[in-house]
Design an enzyme around this catalytic site. Structure first.
Site, PDB file in Angstrom:
ATOM      1  N   TYR A 117       0.742  -1.306  -0.179  1.00 48.18           N
ATOM      2  CA  TYR A 117      -0.016   0.074   0.213  1.00 48.18           C
ATOM      3  C   TYR A 117       0.930   1.264   0.241  1.00 48.18           C
ATOM      4  CZ  TYR A 117      -3.718  -2.988   1.019  1.00 48.18           C
ATOM      5  OH  TYR A 117      -4.770  -4.404   0.792  1.00 48.18           O
ATOM      6  N   ASN A 149     -13.259   3.704  -1.998  1.00 47.26           N
ATOM      7  CA  ASN A 149     -12.184   2.579  -1.764  1.00 47.26           C
ATOM      8  C   ASN A 149     -12.992   1.786  -0.635  1.00 47.26           C
ATOM      9  OD1 ASN A 149     -10.707   0.572  -1.071  1.00 47.26           O
ATOM     10  ND2 ASN A 149      -8.751   2.060  -1.397  1.00 47.26           N
ATOM     11  N   ASP A 173     -25.914  -2.389  -3.008  1.00 45.68           N
ATOM     12  CA  ASP A 173     -27.223  -2.024  -3.056  1.00 45.68           C
ATOM     13  C   ASP A 173     -27.320  -0.516  -2.801  1.00 45.68           C
ATOM     14  OD1 ASP A 173     -28.282  -4.561  -3.964  1.00 45.68           O
ATOM     15  OD2 ASP A 173     -28.799  -5.140  -2.046  1.00 45.68           O
ATOM     16  N   HIS A 187      -8.858   1.575  -5.850  1.00 45.91           N
ATOM     17  CA  HIS A 187      -8.097   0.583  -5.197  1.00 45.91           C
ATOM     18  C   HIS A 187      -6.755   1.110  -5.152  1.00 45.91           C
ATOM     19  CE1 HIS A 187     -11.299  -1.963  -4.448  1.00 45.91           C
ATOM     20  NE2 HIS A 187     -11.729  -1.967  -5.716  1.00 45.91           N
ATOM     21  N   SER A 233      -3.949  -0.796  -4.395  1.00 46.45           N
ATOM     22  CA  SER A 233      -3.166  -1.679  -5.189  1.00 46.45           C
ATOM     23  C   SER A 233      -3.751  -2.450  -6.139  1.00 46.45           C
ATOM     24  CB  SER A 233      -2.954  -2.798  -3.866  1.00 46.45           C
ATOM     25  OG  SER A 233      -4.227  -3.565  -3.679  1.00 46.45           O
ATOM     26  N   ARG A 238      -9.476 -11.541  -3.746  1.00 42.61           N
ATOM     27  CA  ARG A 238      -9.763  -9.956  -3.792  1.00 42.61           C
ATOM     28  C   ARG A 238     -10.080  -9.713  -5.399  1.00 42.61           C
ATOM     29  NH1 ARG A 238      -7.085  -7.900   0.622  1.00 42.61           N
ATOM     30  NH2 ARG A 238      -5.644  -9.453   1.660  1.00 42.61           N
TER      31      ARG A 238
HETATM   32  C1  DHK Z   1      -7.583  -2.083   0.127  1.00 43.72           C
HETATM   33  C2  DHK Z   1      -7.950  -3.196   1.146  1.00 43.72           C
HETATM   34  O1  DHK Z   1      -8.072  -2.963   2.385  1.00 43.72           O
HETATM   35  C3  DHK Z   1      -7.966  -4.575   0.571  1.00 43.72           C
HETATM   36  O2  DHK Z   1      -9.083  -5.247   1.425  1.00 43.72           O
HETATM   37  C4  DHK Z   1      -8.282  -4.594  -0.921  1.00 43.72           C
HETATM   38  C5  DHK Z   1      -7.800  -2.457  -1.404  1.00 43.72           C
HETATM   39  C6  DHK Z   1      -7.418  -3.744  -1.706  1.00 43.72           C
HETATM   40  C7  DHK Z   1      -6.729  -1.121  -1.914  1.00 43.72           C
HETATM   41  O3  DHK Z   1      -5.848  -1.598  -2.665  1.00 43.72           O
HETATM   42  O4  DHK Z   1      -6.660  -0.084  -1.562  1.00 43.72           O
HETATM   43  O5  DHK Z   1      -8.396  -6.071  -1.134  1.00 43.72           O
END
Ligand code: DHK
Length: 144
Positions: free
Chosen positions: A24, A75, A88, A101, A103, A112
Site C-alpha cells: 500500500y 475504496n 445495493d 483501489h 493496490s 480479492r
Molecule cells: C484495500 C484493502 O484494504 C484490501 O482489502 C483490498 C484495497 C485492496 C486497496 O488496494 O486499496 O483488497
C-alpha cells in the site's frame, strides 16, 4: 452552490502508512486526505472525506449522499468482494461513482479479484497507489 464530492474509505484504510507498506506504500490516510483536498481546491469543489470499518456506517453515508454529494469516490477495501449491501446502497446513488483501489488487485490473492460493488460504478481505478484518488476526483468533477 459549490458541489461536494464524497470520498469513502473502507476498513483498515486508517492504517495506511504502517499497514503492509510493500503493497500500500508509505502514505498515510492523512496524506490521502491532503491529496484529495488539494485536488478539490484546484477543481473548485467541496470535499467530504471519511473512513469507517463499519459496513452499516458506510451504507448510511452513501444513502445520505443522495442529498449532499454530486459524485462519490469509494475504496471499499475489505468489503469489495463481500458486500451486496454496499452495492445495493450505491445503486441508489444517482451521480457518478468511481471505485478506487490503491493496490493492483489483479496481481494479488484470487479472493480479492471479484468486486461486488463494480456493478454500481461508473469507472474503476486500481494499482496507481494513492494517486488514483486524485485522478478519480478530477473525473468525478467533470462528470458530476
Ligand atoms: C484495500 C484493502 O484494504 C484490501 O482489502 C483490498 C484495497 C485492496 C486497496 O488496494 O486499496 O483488497
Amino acid at each position: 452552490m459549490t458541489r461536494t464530492l464524497l470520498v469513502i474509505n473502507g476498513p483498515n484504510l486508517d492504517m495506511l502508512g504502517t499497514r503492509q507498506p510493500e503493497i500500500y506504500g508509505h502514505a498515510t490516510l492523512a496524506d490521502v486526505e491532503r491529496l484529495c483536498r488539494e485536488t478539490c481546491d484546484e477543481l473548485g469543489v467541496e470535499l467530504d472525506f471519511r473512513q469507517s470499518d463499519s459496513e452499516a456506517e458506510i451504507m448510511g453515508w452513501i444513502k445520505a449522499a443522495r442529498r449532499t454529494a454530486a459524485g462519490l469516490l469509494i475504496n471499499p477495501a475489505g468489503f469489495t468482494s463481500t458486500s451486496v449491501a454496499i452495492l445495493d446502497a450505491l445503486l441508489i446513488f444517482e451521480g457518478p461513482i468511481i471505485e478506487v483501489h490503491i493496490s493492483a488487485l489483479f496481481r494479488r490473492d484470487a479472493f480479492r479479484h471479484p468486486s461486488l460493488v463494480s456493478k454500481a460504478a461508473t469507472a474503476k481505478i486500481e494499482g496507481f497507489g494513492i494517486e488514483g484518488y486524485g485522478f478519480a476526483l478530477r473525473k468525478l468533477a467533470a462528470l458530476g
